[in-house]
Design a protein around this motif. Structure first.
Motif, PDB file in Angstrom:
ATOM      1  N   ARG A   1      -2.552  11.312  53.412  1.00  0.00           N
ATOM      2  CA  ARG A   1      -2.206  12.223  52.313  1.00  0.00           C
ATOM      3  C   ARG A   1      -3.447  12.692  51.563  1.00  0.00           C
ATOM      4  NH1 ARG A   1      -1.228  11.992  46.818  1.00  0.00           N
ATOM      5  NH2 ARG A   1       0.294  13.529  46.100  1.00  0.00           N
TER       6      ARG A   1
ATOM      7  N   LEU B   1      -4.852  16.552  51.311  1.00  0.00           N
ATOM      8  CA  LEU B   1      -5.001  17.276  50.039  1.00  0.00           C
ATOM      9  C   LEU B   1      -6.460  17.672  49.806  1.00  0.00           C
ATOM     10  CD1 LEU B   1      -2.604  15.264  47.688  1.00  0.00           C
ATOM     11  CD2 LEU B   1      -2.238  17.542  48.662  1.00  0.00           C
TER      12      LEU B   1
ATOM     13  N   GLU C   1       3.160  23.135  53.164  1.00  0.00           N
ATOM     14  CA  GLU C   1       4.435  22.986  52.469  1.00  0.00           C
ATOM     15  C   GLU C   1       4.799  21.517  52.293  1.00  0.00           C
ATOM     16  OE1 GLU C   1       5.769  25.185  50.811  1.00  0.00           O
ATOM     17  OE2 GLU C   1       7.660  25.927  51.605  1.00  0.00           O
TER      18      GLU C   1
ATOM     19  N   ARG D   1       2.974  18.864  52.314  1.00  0.00           N
ATOM     20  CA  ARG D   1       2.081  18.051  51.497  1.00  0.00           C
ATOM     21  C   ARG D   1       2.069  18.456  50.024  1.00  0.00           C
ATOM     22  NH1 ARG D   1       2.360  13.890  51.458  1.00  0.00           N
ATOM     23  NH2 ARG D   1       1.885  12.543  53.181  1.00  0.00           N
ATOM     24  N   THR D   2       2.490  19.694  49.733  1.00  0.00           N
ATOM     25  CA  THR D   2       2.433  20.120  48.326  1.00  0.00           C
ATOM     26  C   THR D   2       3.823  20.239  47.691  1.00  0.00           C
ATOM     27  OG1 THR D   2       2.297  22.481  48.935  1.00  0.00           O
ATOM     28  CG2 THR D   2       0.215  21.305  48.615  1.00  0.00           C
ATOM     29  N   LEU D   3       4.797  20.788  48.433  1.00  0.00           N
ATOM     30  CA  LEU D   3       6.161  20.942  47.887  1.00  0.00           C
ATOM     31  C   LEU D   3       7.173  20.466  48.932  1.00  0.00           C
ATOM     32  CD1 LEU D   3       5.855  24.578  46.386  1.00  0.00           C
ATOM     33  CD2 LEU D   3       5.631  22.427  45.132  1.00  0.00           C
TER      34      LEU D   3
ATOM     35  N   ASP E   1       9.973  19.017  49.039  1.00  0.00           N
ATOM     36  CA  ASP E   1      11.418  19.170  48.898  1.00  0.00           C
ATOM     37  C   ASP E   1      11.897  20.581  49.212  1.00  0.00           C
ATOM     38  OD1 ASP E   1      11.433  16.548  48.201  1.00  0.00           O
ATOM     39  OD2 ASP E   1      11.432  16.923  46.041  1.00  0.00           O
ATOM     40  N   VAL E   2      10.968  21.521  49.322  1.00  0.00           N
ATOM     41  CA  VAL E   2      11.381  22.881  49.690  1.00  0.00           C
ATOM     42  C   VAL E   2      12.078  22.868  51.044  1.00  0.00           C
ATOM     43  CG1 VAL E   2      10.525  25.139  50.443  1.00  0.00           C
ATOM     44  CG2 VAL E   2       9.667  24.127  48.323  1.00  0.00           C
TER      45      VAL E   2
ATOM     46  N   ARG F   1       0.195  25.032  43.843  1.00  0.00           N
ATOM     47  CA  ARG F   1       0.735  24.047  44.775  1.00  0.00           C
ATOM     48  C   ARG F   1      -0.038  22.736  44.684  1.00  0.00           C
ATOM     49  NH1 ARG F   1       3.669  25.037  49.437  1.00  0.00           N
ATOM     50  NH2 ARG F   1       4.649  27.077  49.464  1.00  0.00           N
TER      51      ARG F   1
ATOM     52  N   ALA G   1       0.714  20.990  41.568  1.00  0.00           N
ATOM     53  CA  ALA G   1       2.066  20.415  41.632  1.00  0.00           C
ATOM     54  C   ALA G   1       2.057  18.995  42.208  1.00  0.00           C
ATOM     55  CB  ALA G   1       2.988  21.312  42.450  1.00  0.00           C
ATOM     56  N   THR G   2       1.041  18.683  43.018  1.00  0.00           N
ATOM     57  CA  THR G   2       0.978  17.318  43.563  1.00  0.00           C
ATOM     58  C   THR G   2       0.598  16.322  42.465  1.00  0.00           C
ATOM     59  OG1 THR G   2      -1.379  17.409  44.209  1.00  0.00           O
ATOM     60  CG2 THR G   2       0.230  18.182  45.818  1.00  0.00           C
TER      61      THR G   2
ATOM     62  N   ARG H   1       5.891  20.416  39.901  1.00  0.00           N
ATOM     63  CA  ARG H   1       6.385  20.316  41.270  1.00  0.00           C
ATOM     64  C   ARG H   1       7.862  20.689  41.333  1.00  0.00           C
ATOM     65  NH1 ARG H   1       6.355  14.881  45.157  1.00  0.00           N
ATOM     66  NH2 ARG H   1       8.395  15.344  46.014  1.00  0.00           N
TER      67      ARG H   1
ATOM     68  N   CYS I   1       8.204  24.573  40.777  1.00  0.00           N
ATOM     69  CA  CYS I   1       7.705  25.335  41.937  1.00  0.00           C
ATOM     70  C   CYS I   1       8.635  25.163  43.129  1.00  0.00           C
ATOM     71  CB  CYS I   1       6.304  24.871  42.347  1.00  0.00           C
ATOM     72  SG  CYS I   1       5.000  25.409  41.247  1.00  0.00           S
ATOM     73  N   THR I   2       9.103  23.934  43.341  1.00  0.00           N
ATOM     74  CA  THR I   2      10.022  23.678  44.450  1.00  0.00           C
ATOM     75  C   THR I   2      11.251  24.564  44.324  1.00  0.00           C
ATOM     76  OG1 THR I   2       9.299  21.396  44.680  1.00  0.00           O
ATOM     77  CG2 THR I   2      11.480  21.922  45.547  1.00  0.00           C
TER      78      THR I   2
ATOM     79  N   VAL J   1      10.316  28.327  45.124  1.00  0.00           N
ATOM     80  CA  VAL J   1       9.998  28.576  46.533  1.00  0.00           C
ATOM     81  C   VAL J   1      11.243  28.371  47.408  1.00  0.00           C
ATOM     82  CG1 VAL J   1       8.563  27.870  48.487  1.00  0.00           C
ATOM     83  CG2 VAL J   1       7.564  27.995  46.209  1.00  0.00           C
ATOM     84  N   ARG J   2      11.997  27.338  47.097  1.00  0.00           N
ATOM     85  CA  ARG J   2      13.216  27.079  47.862  1.00  0.00           C
ATOM     86  C   ARG J   2      14.219  28.232  47.725  1.00  0.00           C
ATOM     87  NH1 ARG J   2      15.640  22.466  50.578  1.00  0.00           N
ATOM     88  NH2 ARG J   2      17.828  22.922  50.778  1.00  0.00           N
TER      89      ARG J   2
END
Lengths: 203, 203
Positions: A107, A111, A170, A172-174, A176-177, B117, B120-121, B127, B130-131, B134-135
């Motif tokens: 991870r 990043l 996607e 690694r950053t968001l 849950d999308v 992004r 957001a981590t 996070r 943004c999720t 984008v979702r």
């Protein structure tokens, strides 16, 4: 660092420890937080130590790039084992599973690589060296794919590369999308399969 | 700002100017460089102005997210014009060309989104928001694709989305990696065509 300090280690090994500490700082604080002092603190070494190992911030960034490349590289033994299978789409899937496991498993390294890309937009020298290493990887991937007789062409590898890059970003950053966006498809490995099925020809 | 200052503008318009200044700071300096003071300086307003418009850094980040969403959104008139064409792979290509032109045309907005992004981590609240945005975009894209009768399924849209995301990341951070990697294929628009051809079924 433990009580003995860096001085007890061979210079190369000590340098590597500091580069790994810098990777941590980069992932946690972002590129702007990457100062020699922050790496000293992250590595638990006396202030000023890092400046004895790197000629400047550009040198440190270059060594981070090289180190990440090494950390995320395939295990040649695993690769050799995988390559004994028939040269079909299933093998491409297995190779992409391996790539995804390596990249998302580290991870911090992942990043840090993304931070390096953004820092490259601000530092032409870093941009040149990152471009060179990423381009070499992509060309090597194309050559490997073709010479191994895997299905598809250079275009297949290029599109596969871009989709995997998008998935890494996607996930690694968001993360849950993507979670549940295709019912029954796990993230990231189920999506890897969908990518390969869509992009790589059957034969 | 000019001599009149922000006070001469309606509050909403003044806020939008400050958010755009924050987007510039974010792209140029990275997330860690995004302070109220840096935005004051970037907008050319007196120190302390930004703190009158946002309740805190989280509020500013949320408003940047919303603003980027708006800046990068499709022009509905252009979209309506495009959608008069037959619902085939050529139309998907045209839609992706339009997307790519919007996203890469706003260099600062695009880099700021990538910075968001990474930030957001580090910030669970960011996070989450943004999720959500984008979702929602991805699900809307899937619904649009299917209800318009464009070729393919949800999986097609998901893989297309990931490949386009990878292309945006690569093209905006290390553009020379892709330049000439496929002879005769221009970057990014020629690659957009290759992505669509690989991922979207003909019918």
């Amino acid at each position: 660092m433990g009580r003995q300090g860096l001085g007890a280690l061979p210079r190369e090994e000590a340098g590597e420890l500091l580069v790994d500490a810098a990777v941590e700082v980069l992932a946690r604080e972002g590129a702007r937080g990457l100062t020699f002092r922050a790496v000293d603190a992250g590595a638990g070494v006396p202030v000023g130590t890092v400046s004895n190992y790197f000629t400047g911030r550009d040198d440190l960034l270059r060594q981070i790039d090289a180190r990440l490349h090494q950390r995320l590289a395939p295990d040649l033994e695993v690769l050799g084992e995988l390559m004994r299978a028939p040269k079909d789409r299933g093998l491409v899937t297995a190779l992409m599973h391996d790539l995804m496991a390596r990249v998302t498993g580290d991870r911090t390294g992942c990043l840090a690589l993304l931070e390096m890309r953004l820092e490259a937009t601000r530092r032409p020298e870093l941009r040149a060296s990152c471009t060179e290493s990423v381009r070499a990887d992509l060309e090597q991937g194309m050559e490997f794919h073709l010479s191994a007789g895997l299905p598809g062409w250079d275009e297949t590898v290029a599109v596969l590369y871009l989709a995997m890059l998008g998935l890494v970003l996607e996930h690694r950053t968001l993360p849950d999308v993507l979670d549940g966006v295709l019912p029954g498809v796990g993230v990231p490995q189920g999506l890897v399969e969908r990518i390969v099925t869509a992009v790589v020809p059957e034969r």
